[in-house]
Design an enzyme around this catalytic site. Structure first.
Site, mmCIF file in Angstrom:
data_model
loop_
_atom_site.group_PDB
_atom_site.id
_atom_site.type_symbol
_atom_site.label_atom_id
_atom_site.label_comp_id
_atom_site.label_asym_id
_atom_site.label_seq_id
_atom_site.Cartn_x
_atom_site.Cartn_y
_atom_site.Cartn_z
ATOM 1 N N ARG A 34 36.119 46.615 54.652
ATOM 2 C CA ARG A 34 36.182 46.668 53.192
ATOM 3 C C ARG A 34 35.002 47.418 52.575
ATOM 4 O O ARG A 34 35.153 48.093 51.559
ATOM 5 C CB ARG A 34 36.270 45.232 52.654
ATOM 6 N N ILE A 60 38.252 47.374 43.000
ATOM 7 C CA ILE A 60 38.949 46.975 44.209
ATOM 8 C C ILE A 60 39.188 45.482 44.028
ATOM 9 O O ILE A 60 38.278 44.739 43.649
ATOM 10 C CB ILE A 60 38.125 47.307 45.473
ATOM 11 N N SER A 61 40.414 45.043 44.246
ATOM 12 C CA SER A 61 40.770 43.650 43.969
ATOM 13 C C SER A 61 39.988 42.668 44.835
ATOM 14 O O SER A 61 39.561 42.995 45.943
ATOM 15 C CB SER A 61 42.269 43.426 44.200
ATOM 16 N N GLN A 62 39.859 41.468 44.313
ATOM 17 C CA GLN A 62 39.257 40.351 45.033
ATOM 18 C C GLN A 62 39.975 40.200 46.382
ATOM 19 O O GLN A 62 41.206 40.292 46.443
ATOM 20 C CB GLN A 62 39.442 39.110 44.158
#
Length: 173
Positions: A34, A60-62
């Site tokens: 990530r 960027i999403s959780q």
């Protein structure tokens, strides 16, 4: 490796602990680096339990949200998936580990270009990135087994519904 440890901790404390059970989703979340999908100055935030800015007023999403939405799609290896909102390419990379083909559309050209380059450099040959209006979908590549929309529209665009296979699934936050 510190990043591997952070990924494992992320999966245990943020994802498994909230009920994500699909072993393939958990494994993929553990394996995808990530920190390579966030700007270098944000690397320290990559595995934290919240969205991370990636520029152009986007995030960027959780991690949990990525895992949750992915699990809900109940993907199979041979599936073809459309993602609306490529962002950094992280969700596309997760999907690409689980399905045959991923088509992803990003409306912000620099993000689309960065994601295309990043995913290519990482060796993903089953992801196609397009710059354009995701709410129009990608009709010439459909129909899709699943469609994942990473940014919530006011209503579900009819064009996306038309590009979903019968019995296909769409997830919209």
């Amino acid at each position: 490796n510190i990043f591997k440890e952070l990924r494992e901790k992320m999966v245990e404390e943020q994802i498994k602990s909230r009920g994500i059970e699909n072993p393939k989703v958990l494994e993929t979340m553990s394996n995808i680096k990530r920190h390579l999908f966030v700007p270098p100055q944000m690397t320290y935030m990559a595995y934290k339990d919240h969205p991370v800015p990636i520029g152009y007023k986007q995030t960027i999403s959780q991690p949990y949200i990525v895992a949750y939405m992915t699990e809900l799609l109940e993907l199979e290896e041979g599936d073809k998936v459309l993602e609306i909102g490529t962002g950094s390419g992280y969700q596309a990379a997760i999907l690409a580990e689980l399905v045959r083909e991923v088509y992803t559309i990003e409306i912000i050209k620099p993000l689309a270009d960065q994601a295309r380059k990043r995913l290519g450099n990482m060796g993903y040959i089953n992801i196609q990135v397009k710059h354009g209006d995701g709410y129009k979908g990608w009709p010439e590549k459909g129909p899709f087994d699943a469609i994942i929309v990473t940014a919530a529209p006011d209503e579900i665009p009819e064009s996306l519904i038309e590009q979903l296979k019968i019995d296909g699934k769409m997830i919209v936050p």
